[in-house]
Design a protein around this motif. Structure first.
Motif, PDB file in Angstrom:
ATOM      1  N   ALA A  29       0.821  -1.206   0.000  1.00  0.00           N
ATOM      2  CA  ALA A  29       0.000   0.000   0.000  1.00  0.00           C
ATOM      3  C   ALA A  29       0.855   1.256   0.000  1.00  0.00           C
ATOM      4  O   ALA A  29       0.343   2.361  -0.108  1.00  0.00           O
ATOM      5  N   GLY A  30       2.159   1.092   0.134  1.00  0.00           N
ATOM      6  CA  GLY A  30       3.040   2.254   0.133  1.00  0.00           C
ATOM      7  C   GLY A  30       3.150   2.925   1.479  1.00  0.00           C
ATOM      8  O   GLY A  30       3.482   4.103   1.571  1.00  0.00           O
ATOM      9  N   ASN A  31       2.871   2.203   2.555  1.00  0.00           N
ATOM     10  CA  ASN A  31       2.929   2.794   3.893  1.00  0.00           C
ATOM     11  C   ASN A  31       4.343   2.789   4.474  1.00  0.00           C
ATOM     12  O   ASN A  31       4.646   3.607   5.321  1.00  0.00           O
ATOM     13  N   PRO A  37       7.002   5.455   0.122  1.00  0.00           N
ATOM     14  CA  PRO A  37       6.083   5.841  -0.958  1.00  0.00           C
ATOM     15  C   PRO A  37       6.266   4.930  -2.166  1.00  0.00           C
ATOM     16  O   PRO A  37       7.376   4.482  -2.464  1.00  0.00           O
ATOM     17  N   GLN A  77      -3.487  -0.763  -2.058  1.00  0.00           N
ATOM     18  CA  GLN A  77      -3.244   0.669  -2.172  1.00  0.00           C
ATOM     19  C   GLN A  77      -4.547   1.454  -2.235  1.00  0.00           C
ATOM     20  O   GLN A  77      -4.580   2.632  -1.904  1.00  0.00           O
ATOM     21  N   SER A  84      -3.350   4.137   0.493  1.00  0.00           N
ATOM     22  CA  SER A  84      -2.617   5.246  -0.113  1.00  0.00           C
ATOM     23  C   SER A  84      -3.409   6.033  -1.153  1.00  0.00           C
ATOM     24  O   SER A  84      -3.081   7.179  -1.426  1.00  0.00           O
ATOM     25  N   GLY A 136      -4.734   9.153   0.379  1.00  0.00           N
ATOM     26  CA  GLY A 136      -3.673  10.146   0.552  1.00  0.00           C
ATOM     27  C   GLY A 136      -3.298  10.823  -0.752  1.00  0.00           C
ATOM     28  O   GLY A 136      -3.034  12.028  -0.784  1.00  0.00           O
TER      29      GLY A 136
END
Length: 132
Positions: free
Chosen positions: A57-59, A62, A80, A84, A87
């Motif tokens: 998810a890019g937590n 990034p 994601q 994300s 965000g």
């Protein structure tokens, strides 16, 4: 006044995608919960799922720092869109991005609820409960 309306609209877009993201995450948890029919402890499966969520998810980092192969794999998975994507929309609100995220989230919500229904039906017919 126009700036306030734009910010209010951006907040509304983020709220809509946030609610859909929560529903998507809840469905992922429902599917994970069906594995409790087959194991005494779901701790390992839940920990693995959390690690996947953090990475894909890019937590952790990034997503644009990931290699192209990992970006490609992550773009096809629902993770994601449960974290994300909200965000990304909050950073750069636009109707095009909003519609893209919402369509993908709704598609995954429908797909995962169907998957959950199949898994739950299959799991509940195979379950044997012993006790008194």
């Amino acid at each position: 006044m126009l700036d306030f309306q734009f910010n209010l609209l951006a907040v509304l877009l983020v709220l809509v995608t946030g609610v859909l993201a929560y529903i998507l995450y809840f469905e992922l948890e429902l599917i994970l919960g069906t594995f409790t029919f087959y194991t005494y402890s779901i701790w390992g499966i839940a920990t693995f799922k959390e690690a996947l969520l953090l990475i894909l998810a890019g937590n952790v980092f990034p997503a644009y720092f990931y290699p192209q192969v990992l970006k490609q794999v992550a773009s096809y998975l629902p993770f994601q869109y449960s974290f994300s994507a909200v965000g990304m929309l909050a950073q750069t609100p636009s109707w095009q991005l909003f519609l893209q995220i919402v369509v993908i989230q709704i598609g995954y919500i429908i797909l995962l609820i169907l998957l959950f229904k199949v898994l739950f039906k299959w799991s509940s017919t195979k379950t044997v409960i012993q006790g008194g």
